[in-house]
Design a protein around this motif. Structure first.
Motif, PDB file in Angstrom:
ATOM      1  N   ILE A  39       0.853  -1.185   0.000  1.00  0.00           N
ATOM      2  CA  ILE A  39       0.000   0.000   0.000  1.00  0.00           C
ATOM      3  C   ILE A  39       0.891   1.238   0.000  1.00  0.00           C
ATOM      4  CG2 ILE A  39      -1.774   1.270   1.260  1.00  0.00           C
ATOM      5  CD1 ILE A  39      -2.469  -1.499   2.542  1.00  0.00           C
ATOM      6  N   ILE A  40       0.636   2.112  -0.959  1.00  0.00           N
ATOM      7  CA  ILE A  40       1.457   3.318  -1.078  1.00  0.00           C
ATOM      8  C   ILE A  40       0.586   4.551  -0.877  1.00  0.00           C
ATOM      9  CG2 ILE A  40       1.222   3.281  -3.603  1.00  0.00           C
ATOM     10  CD1 ILE A  40       4.360   4.496  -1.892  1.00  0.00           C
ATOM     11  N   PHE A  41       1.061   5.462  -0.071  1.00  0.00           N
ATOM     12  CA  PHE A  41       0.391   6.744   0.153  1.00  0.00           C
ATOM     13  C   PHE A  41       1.143   7.781  -0.689  1.00  0.00           C
ATOM     14  CE2 PHE A  41       0.021   4.149   3.935  1.00  0.00           C
ATOM     15  CZ  PHE A  41      -1.344   4.148   4.170  1.00  0.00           C
ATOM     16  N   TRP A  44       2.370  11.171   0.545  1.00  0.00           N
ATOM     17  CA  TRP A  44       3.468  11.193   1.512  1.00  0.00           C
ATOM     18  C   TRP A  44       4.814  10.901   0.866  1.00  0.00           C
ATOM     19  CZ3 TRP A  44       1.472   8.096   6.375  1.00  0.00           C
ATOM     20  CH2 TRP A  44       0.269   8.642   6.795  1.00  0.00           C
ATOM     21  N   CYS A  45       4.778  10.271  -0.286  1.00  0.00           N
ATOM     22  CA  CYS A  45       6.004   9.817  -0.948  1.00  0.00           C
ATOM     23  C   CYS A  45       6.770  10.990  -1.558  1.00  0.00           C
ATOM     24  CB  CYS A  45       5.633   8.819  -2.039  1.00  0.00           C
ATOM     25  SG  CYS A  45       7.022   8.301  -3.062  1.00  0.00           S
ATOM     26  N   LYS A  46       8.070  11.057  -1.260  1.00  0.00           N
ATOM     27  CA  LYS A  46       8.881  12.126  -1.854  1.00  0.00           C
ATOM     28  C   LYS A  46       9.751  11.604  -2.992  1.00  0.00           C
ATOM     29  CE  LYS A  46      12.405  11.790   1.761  1.00  0.00           C
ATOM     30  NZ  LYS A  46      12.929  12.488   2.953  1.00  0.00           N
ATOM     31  N   LYS A  47       9.486  10.366  -3.436  1.00  0.00           N
ATOM     32  CA  LYS A  47      10.127   9.802  -4.623  1.00  0.00           C
ATOM     33  C   LYS A  47      11.644   9.710  -4.477  1.00  0.00           C
ATOM     34  CE  LYS A  47       6.458  11.796  -7.476  1.00  0.00           C
ATOM     35  NZ  LYS A  47       5.791  12.598  -6.460  1.00  0.00           N
ATOM     36  N   CYS A  48      12.064   9.242  -3.323  1.00  0.00           N
ATOM     37  CA  CYS A  48      13.500   9.154  -3.064  1.00  0.00           C
ATOM     38  C   CYS A  48      14.126   7.883  -3.633  1.00  0.00           C
ATOM     39  CB  CYS A  48      13.761   9.224  -1.566  1.00  0.00           C
ATOM     40  SG  CYS A  48      13.092   7.808  -0.649  1.00  0.00           S
ATOM     41  N   GLY A  49      13.309   6.857  -3.866  1.00  0.00           N
ATOM     42  CA  GLY A  49      13.826   5.615  -4.446  1.00  0.00           C
ATOM     43  C   GLY A  49      14.404   4.626  -3.456  1.00  0.00           C
ATOM     44  N   ILE A  50      14.331   4.932  -2.170  1.00  0.00           N
ATOM     45  CA  ILE A  50      14.913   4.045  -1.155  1.00  0.00           C
ATOM     46  C   ILE A  50      14.210   2.682  -1.144  1.00  0.00           C
ATOM     47  CG2 ILE A  50      15.160   3.685   1.335  1.00  0.00           C
ATOM     48  CD1 ILE A  50      15.786   6.669   1.581  1.00  0.00           C
ATOM     49  N   CYS A  51      12.895   2.700  -1.220  1.00  0.00           N
ATOM     50  CA  CYS A  51      12.148   1.435  -1.188  1.00  0.00           C
ATOM     51  C   CYS A  51      12.572   0.542  -2.349  1.00  0.00           C
ATOM     52  CB  CYS A  51      10.648   1.688  -1.214  1.00  0.00           C
ATOM     53  SG  CYS A  51      10.094   2.713  -2.593  1.00  0.00           S
ATOM     54  N   SER A  52      12.751   1.125  -3.501  1.00  0.00           N
ATOM     55  CA  SER A  52      13.172   0.367  -4.671  1.00  0.00           C
ATOM     56  C   SER A  52      14.580  -0.196  -4.474  1.00  0.00           C
ATOM     57  CB  SER A  52      13.137   1.278  -5.896  1.00  0.00           C
ATOM     58  OG  SER A  52      13.625   0.611  -7.025  1.00  0.00           O
ATOM     59  N   GLY A  67       9.254   7.855  -8.348  1.00  0.00           N
ATOM     60  CA  GLY A  67       8.273   7.238  -7.463  1.00  0.00           C
ATOM     61  C   GLY A  67       8.217   5.730  -7.639  1.00  0.00           C
ATOM     62  N   PRO A  68       7.756   5.021  -6.618  1.00  0.00           N
ATOM     63  CA  PRO A  68       7.712   3.564  -6.682  1.00  0.00           C
ATOM     64  C   PRO A  68       6.667   3.031  -7.645  1.00  0.00           C
ATOM     65  CG  PRO A  68       6.695   4.339  -4.653  1.00  0.00           C
ATOM     66  CD  PRO A  68       7.270   5.546  -5.330  1.00  0.00           C
ATOM     67  N   VAL A  69       7.054   1.976  -8.343  1.00  0.00           N
ATOM     68  CA  VAL A  69       6.148   1.248  -9.240  1.00  0.00           C
ATOM     69  C   VAL A  69       6.270  -0.231  -8.877  1.00  0.00           C
ATOM     70  CG1 VAL A  69       5.625   0.642 -11.616  1.00  0.00           C
ATOM     71  CG2 VAL A  69       6.506   2.912 -11.088  1.00  0.00           C
ATOM     72  N   HIS A  85      12.391   1.221   5.760  1.00  0.00           N
ATOM     73  CA  HIS A  85      13.366   2.220   5.321  1.00  0.00           C
ATOM     74  C   HIS A  85      12.753   3.471   4.717  1.00  0.00           C
ATOM     75  CE1 HIS A  85      15.999  -1.326   5.705  1.00  0.00           C
ATOM     76  NE2 HIS A  85      16.902  -0.422   6.033  1.00  0.00           N
ATOM     77  N   CYS A  86      11.463   3.445   4.489  1.00  0.00           N
ATOM     78  CA  CYS A  86      10.835   4.644   3.921  1.00  0.00           C
ATOM     79  C   CYS A  86      10.870   5.779   4.951  1.00  0.00           C
ATOM     80  CB  CYS A  86       9.389   4.354   3.517  1.00  0.00           C
ATOM     81  SG  CYS A  86       8.539   5.839   2.936  1.00  0.00           S
ATOM     82  N   PRO A  87      11.487   6.886   4.618  1.00  0.00           N
ATOM     83  CA  PRO A  87      11.609   7.989   5.575  1.00  0.00           C
ATOM     84  C   PRO A  87      10.304   8.729   5.851  1.00  0.00           C
ATOM     85  CG  PRO A  87      12.530   8.636   3.469  1.00  0.00           C
ATOM     86  CD  PRO A  87      12.165   7.187   3.346  1.00  0.00           C
ATOM     87  N   ASP A  88       9.311   8.486   4.995  1.00  0.00           N
ATOM     88  CA  ASP A  88       8.062   9.236   5.139  1.00  0.00           C
ATOM     89  C   ASP A  88       6.856   8.356   5.454  1.00  0.00           C
ATOM     90  OD1 ASP A  88       8.923  11.952   4.631  1.00  0.00           O
ATOM     91  OD2 ASP A  88       9.475  11.207   2.655  1.00  0.00           O
ATOM     92  N   PHE A  89       7.116   7.114   5.865  1.00  0.00           N
ATOM     93  CA  PHE A  89       6.025   6.188   6.238  1.00  0.00           C
ATOM     94  C   PHE A  89       4.983   6.089   5.114  1.00  0.00           C
ATOM     95  CE2 PHE A  89       7.595   8.333  10.086  1.00  0.00           C
ATOM     96  CZ  PHE A  89       8.141   7.246  10.750  1.00  0.00           C
ATOM     97  N   ALA A  90       5.465   6.145   3.887  1.00  0.00           N
ATOM     98  CA  ALA A  90       4.548   6.205   2.748  1.00  0.00           C
ATOM     99  C   ALA A  90       4.214   4.833   2.177  1.00  0.00           C
ATOM    100  CB  ALA A  90       5.155   7.081   1.644  1.00  0.00           C
ATOM    101  N   ILE A  91       4.830   3.787   2.696  1.00  0.00           N
ATOM    102  CA  ILE A  91       4.568   2.452   2.146  1.00  0.00           C
ATOM    103  C   ILE A  91       4.326   1.479   3.294  1.00  0.00           C
ATOM    104  CG2 ILE A  91       7.046   1.900   1.977  1.00  0.00           C
ATOM    105  CD1 ILE A  91       6.362   0.369  -0.610  1.00  0.00           C
TER     106      ILE A  91
HETATM  107  S1  SF4 Z   1      11.096   5.084   0.266  1.00  0.00           S
HETATM  108 FE1  SF4 Z   1       9.084   6.052   0.736  1.00  0.00          FE
HETATM  109  S2  SF4 Z   1       9.337   8.194   0.125  1.00  0.00           S
HETATM  110 FE2  SF4 Z   1      11.007   7.051  -0.846  1.00  0.00          FE
HETATM  111  S3  SF4 Z   1      10.200   6.512  -2.907  1.00  0.00           S
HETATM  112 FE3  SF4 Z   1       9.722   4.773  -1.528  1.00  0.00          FE
HETATM  113  S4  SF4 Z   1       7.626   5.182  -0.776  1.00  0.00           S
HETATM  114 FE4  SF4 Z   1       8.429   7.109  -1.621  1.00  0.00          FE
END
Ligand code: SF4
Ligand code: SF4
Length: 104
Positions: A39-41, A44-52, A67-69, A85-91
């Motif tokens: 689930i992605i919000f 909240w996501c700043k498209k940092c790519g950390i989750c990927s 942004g995550p795909v 690891h998501c810094p913004d609790f977006a996932i």
């Molecule tokens: S780690 Fe979080 S903020 Fe960064 S791209 Fe993934 S969902 Fe977005």
């Protein structure tokens, strides 16, 4: 929980892949099948790519904006590296043992 608004939420249903181990069917059926939803919000996501970058199964790719795909949601093993690891609790990753309604 923060006070941020949840305007743009996506939920990706996933399923466990078929067992390719060649184990007897009875042994396979004893194991509870686990399914995971990502689930992605988006707000909240700043498209940092950390989750990927942290996903060990390459479930998560990135779009042109970073942004995550969810490219391979069926490969998700529920490790929650992306969530942790998501810094913004977006996932968020949700687990479900319920197999009903799948594979139809
Ligand atoms: S780690 Fe979080 S903020 Fe960064 S791209 Fe993934 S969902 Fe977005
Ligand atoms: S829970 Fe693990 S395997 Fe699933 S998307 Fe997140 S990092 Fe990838």
């Amino acid at each position: 929980m923060t006070s941020k608004k949840r305007k743009h939420i996506e939920k990706h249903e996933t399923g466990e892949q078929g067992d390719k181990s060649g184990k007897p069917q009875r042994e396979q059926s004893r194991k509870a099948k686990k399914h995971y939803s990502q689930i992605i919000f988006r707000d909240w996501c700043k498209k940092c790519g950390i989750c990927s970058a942290f996903c060990p199964k390459n479930v998560i790719g990135q779009n042109e904006e970073g942004g995550p795909v969810f490219e391979r949601p069926e490969d998700c093993i529920g490790c929650r590296f992306c969530e942790l690891h998501c810094p913004d609790f977006a996932i968020t990753i949700q687990e479900s043992d319920n197999d009903s309604g799948r594979g139809k």
